[in-house]
Design a protein around this motif. Sequence first.
Motif, short mmCIF file in Angstrom:
data_model
loop_
_atom_site.label_atom_id
_atom_site.label_comp_id
_atom_site.label_asym_id
_atom_site.label_seq_id
_atom_site.Cartn_x
_atom_site.Cartn_y
_atom_site.Cartn_z
N SER A 71 38.70 26.44 76.50
CA SER A 71 38.88 26.73 75.08
C SER A 71 40.22 27.41 74.86
CB SER A 71 37.78 27.66 74.55
OG SER A 71 36.54 27.04 74.62
N ASP A 72 40.89 27.02 73.79
CA ASP A 72 42.15 27.64 73.39
C ASP A 72 41.99 28.09 71.93
OD1 ASP A 72 44.74 28.50 73.10
OD2 ASP A 72 45.64 26.50 73.14
N VAL A 73 41.98 29.42 71.71
CA VAL A 73 41.82 29.98 70.36
C VAL A 73 43.17 30.56 69.93
CG1 VAL A 73 40.61 31.64 68.92
CG2 VAL A 73 39.40 30.48 70.79
N TRP A 74 43.67 30.06 68.81
CA TRP A 74 44.98 30.47 68.32
C TRP A 74 44.80 31.07 66.94
CZ3 TRP A 74 49.03 26.70 66.06
CH2 TRP A 74 50.23 27.38 65.82
N THR A 75 45.14 32.34 66.80
CA THR A 75 45.10 33.00 65.50
C THR A 75 46.46 32.79 64.85
OG1 THR A 75 43.58 34.65 66.39
CG2 THR A 75 44.67 35.19 64.31
N ILE A 76 46.50 31.85 63.93
CA ILE A 76 47.76 31.48 63.29
C ILE A 76 48.19 32.56 62.31
CG2 ILE A 76 48.86 29.73 61.85
CD1 ILE A 76 46.73 27.75 63.09
N SER A 77 47.24 33.09 61.57
CA SER A 77 47.48 34.19 60.63
C SER A 77 46.17 34.95 60.47
CB SER A 77 47.96 33.64 59.27
OG SER A 77 46.89 33.04 58.57
N PRO A 78 46.15 36.09 59.77
CA PRO A 78 44.87 36.78 59.58
C PRO A 78 43.84 35.94 58.82
CG PRO A 78 46.70 38.23 59.05
CD PRO A 78 47.28 36.87 59.29
N HIS A 79 44.27 34.86 58.17
CA HIS A 79 43.37 34.02 57.39
C HIS A 79 43.11 32.64 58.01
CE1 HIS A 79 43.69 36.91 54.15
NE2 HIS A 79 45.02 36.85 54.24
N LEU A 80 43.77 32.34 59.13
CA LEU A 80 43.67 30.98 59.69
C LEU A 80 43.56 31.04 61.22
CD1 LEU A 80 43.74 27.99 58.85
CD2 LEU A 80 46.22 28.05 59.20
N VAL A 148 39.12 24.33 62.72
CA VAL A 148 40.03 25.23 62.01
C VAL A 148 39.18 26.07 61.05
CG1 VAL A 148 41.98 25.37 60.41
CG2 VAL A 148 41.95 23.60 62.18
N THR A 149 39.41 27.38 61.08
CA THR A 149 38.66 28.30 60.23
C THR A 149 39.62 28.97 59.26
OG1 THR A 149 37.10 28.73 62.02
CG2 THR A 149 37.12 30.30 60.19
N LEU A 150 39.31 28.87 57.98
CA LEU A 150 40.10 29.50 56.92
C LEU A 150 39.25 30.62 56.33
CD1 LEU A 150 42.58 29.53 55.05
CD2 LEU A 150 41.38 27.90 53.58
N ILE A 151 39.79 31.85 56.34
CA ILE A 151 39.08 33.02 55.83
C ILE A 151 39.84 33.51 54.59
CG2 ILE A 151 38.26 35.34 56.36
CD1 ILE A 151 38.60 34.48 59.39
N TRP A 152 39.13 33.57 53.45
CA TRP A 152 39.76 34.00 52.20
C TRP A 152 38.80 34.95 51.49
CZ3 TRP A 152 44.68 33.19 51.50
CH2 TRP A 152 45.24 33.54 50.26
N GLY A 153 39.05 36.25 51.64
CA GLY A 153 38.15 37.22 51.05
C GLY A 153 36.79 37.18 51.72
N ARG A 154 35.74 36.99 50.91
CA ARG A 154 34.38 36.90 51.44
C ARG A 154 34.00 35.46 51.81
NH1 ARG A 154 31.02 39.70 46.78
NH2 ARG A 154 30.48 37.51 46.73
N HIS A 155 34.93 34.54 51.68
CA HIS A 155 34.64 33.12 51.91
C HIS A 155 35.23 32.65 53.24
CE1 HIS A 155 33.29 32.94 47.76
NE2 HIS A 155 34.40 33.58 47.43
#
Length: 185
Positions: A71-80, A148-155
């Motif tokens: 597995s390769d997990v890359w945190t592109i930004s705090p939201h992605l 790909v996981t997108l985090i935006w506020g509570r969503h």
Amino acid sequence: PPRSTLFPYTTLFRSKFPAVKYFGRFDADLSSSNRMTGSSAWDNGWPAFLSPICPVNCLGIDVMSSNSQLSDVWTISPHLVNEARLGFMEEHDQWIPASYNQGIPAKLGIKWAKADEFPVISILNVYGMAPGSNGFYVSNVFDPTDVVTLIWGRHTLHTGGEVLIERSDSTSGNQTPVGHVDPGE
């Protein structure tokens, strides 16, 4: 197990099951935002199933299997976040009857045998003698995924895909190749 009034004798036999197993795992931080993990398990065993009248009803098996994932997990930004994974599973089995290549059909006077192993014999459908299974089984499974996981506020929004690639090859082997004999028929 059910007991027969015709053949009331039952017993237990020891069976050998030697095996070799390896396990491994690693974790690596490639950078502050990129982490790679992996694990693997490998197993090879050689069980032998015995009977009181070996080589009849005796069977040797060679079973090899492995499972691995990377597995390769890359945190592109705090939201992605992107996670790519590759999984792999394999199994290779070989069944070899103890009566294989022992010349038993010729010793029994069976001239129409299609395989050199003990024939299947059924006595009044109560007791049976057989050579055991003879065959190979190979299975490989590849499982690549990307999420790909997108985090935006509570969503949170997950999107991605998985492709399951399977390949199985086998020979059923001994399906009464020598012949079926039932004196009770």
